[in-house]
Design an enzyme around this catalytic site. Sequence first.
Site, short mmCIF file in Angstrom:
data_model
loop_
_atom_site.label_atom_id
_atom_site.label_comp_id
_atom_site.label_asym_id
_atom_site.label_seq_id
_atom_site.Cartn_x
_atom_site.Cartn_y
_atom_site.Cartn_z
CB SER A 31 -0.87 0.06 1.26
OG SER A 31 -1.74 -1.02 1.29
CG HIS A 62 -7.72 -7.72 -7.90
ND1 HIS A 62 -7.37 -7.70 -6.57
CD2 HIS A 62 -6.67 -8.26 -8.55
CE1 HIS A 62 -6.16 -8.21 -6.44
NE2 HIS A 62 -5.72 -8.56 -7.62
CG HIS A 84 -3.90 -9.37 0.17
ND1 HIS A 84 -4.06 -8.45 -0.85
CD2 HIS A 84 -2.94 -8.87 0.98
CE1 HIS A 84 -3.23 -7.43 -0.64
NE2 HIS A 84 -2.54 -7.66 0.45
CE1 TYR A 86 -7.92 -8.72 1.42
CE2 TYR A 86 -5.97 -8.80 2.83
CZ TYR A 86 -6.72 -8.18 1.83
OH TYR A 86 -6.25 -7.04 1.24
CD GLU A 87 -7.37 -10.38 -3.02
OE1 GLU A 87 -7.83 -10.40 -4.17
OE2 GLU A 87 -6.20 -10.07 -2.75
CB ALA A 114 0.54 -0.70 4.70
CG MET A 211 -4.18 -8.42 7.05
SD MET A 211 -5.74 -7.70 6.50
CE MET A 211 -6.19 -6.71 7.94
CB SER A 212 0.65 -9.40 2.62
OG SER A 212 1.45 -8.31 3.06
CG ASN A 235 -2.57 0.93 11.28
OD1 ASN A 235 -2.22 0.51 10.17
ND2 ASN A 235 -2.92 0.14 12.27
CG HIS A 247 -8.37 0.22 3.48
ND1 HIS A 247 -7.18 -0.49 3.53
CD2 HIS A 247 -8.49 0.62 2.18
CE1 HIS A 247 -6.64 -0.53 2.32
NE2 HIS A 247 -7.42 0.14 1.50
N1 HPA Z 1 -3.42 -4.88 11.15
C1 HPA Z 1 -3.34 -5.75 10.14
N2 HPA Z 1 -2.96 -5.40 8.92
C2 HPA Z 1 -2.63 -4.12 8.70
C3 HPA Z 1 -2.71 -3.15 9.72
C4 HPA Z 1 -3.13 -3.56 11.02
O1 HPA Z 1 -3.24 -2.76 11.97
N3 HPA Z 1 -2.33 -1.97 9.16
C5 HPA Z 1 -2.02 -2.22 7.87
N4 HPA Z 1 -2.20 -3.52 7.58
#
Ligand code: HPA
Length: 279
Positions: A31, A62, A84, A86-87, A114, A211-212, A235, A247
Amino acid sequence: MSKQFKRLLNCMRSISERIDFKPSLALILGSGLGDYADGIKTEYILDYSEIEDFPVSTVPGHKGRFVFGYIGDIRVVIMQGRIHYYEGYPMADVVLPVRLMKMMGAETLFVTNAAGGVNTNYSCGDFMLISDHICLAPSPLIGENIGELGVRFPDMSNIYDKNLRGIVRNTAERLGIKLQEGVYIQLTGPNYESPAEIRMVRTMGADAVGMSTACEAIAANHCGMKVAGISCISNMACGITDQPLTHKEVQETADRVAPLFKRLVTESIMEIYNSSAKY
Ligand code: HPA
């Protein structure tokens, strides 16, 4: 021959019918870095949808493509859009592009993402060199081993190559870019974590959560690639502040620090190749 290897050969055939380019390094854009490839000298662009047997997107609109080109003199293949777990894809699909980039010729994988800051000494907008990982998603190596690529029980003691880490660290120092260093933990997502989960992963030794990446790094190690990885702390993870996670926040921070992130990635890659002929 394993089923997955046949599939990879089909993908490779489909790619070589369209392009003639042997990358030495593979880069996965996280990201905020989505437009990184727009700034490099491009030779070819190949949409994932043009590749036979490549995982078909389940997400409307996508975007995903390989960009082939040069960072300095270095021949690179860049993934603009990763897959990903999760997809809903099986893990074999999630890591198929990594294996494919190895088969194209890439010996090194540079991953970016990210991530949420778990370590309370981190700040939003920091970069973290990934020193190691914890993978709480299923291993991408489950199932029939692709013996053509690697062994059944691969060692994972140097997943994020020590030499490459040194190079990235030195590069950040030279550029005056603050660089944290820590452990990345991959959860499946797509939901962000609960405060209790963040306390748990902190106790486990994680510094950043996402998540990756870990699954990609495992597949890359399995097939003998050297890996370097940097997270953008987009974050602070859930429960550290009172703010709910969105997001939008992740995207905004990633976009804000993107120019610096791009510089760090570009200069690190150039340095990897300058510092040693063997890369
Ligand atoms: N958690 C999981 N995946 C993320 C986060 C998070 O806080 N920030 C960016 N990807």
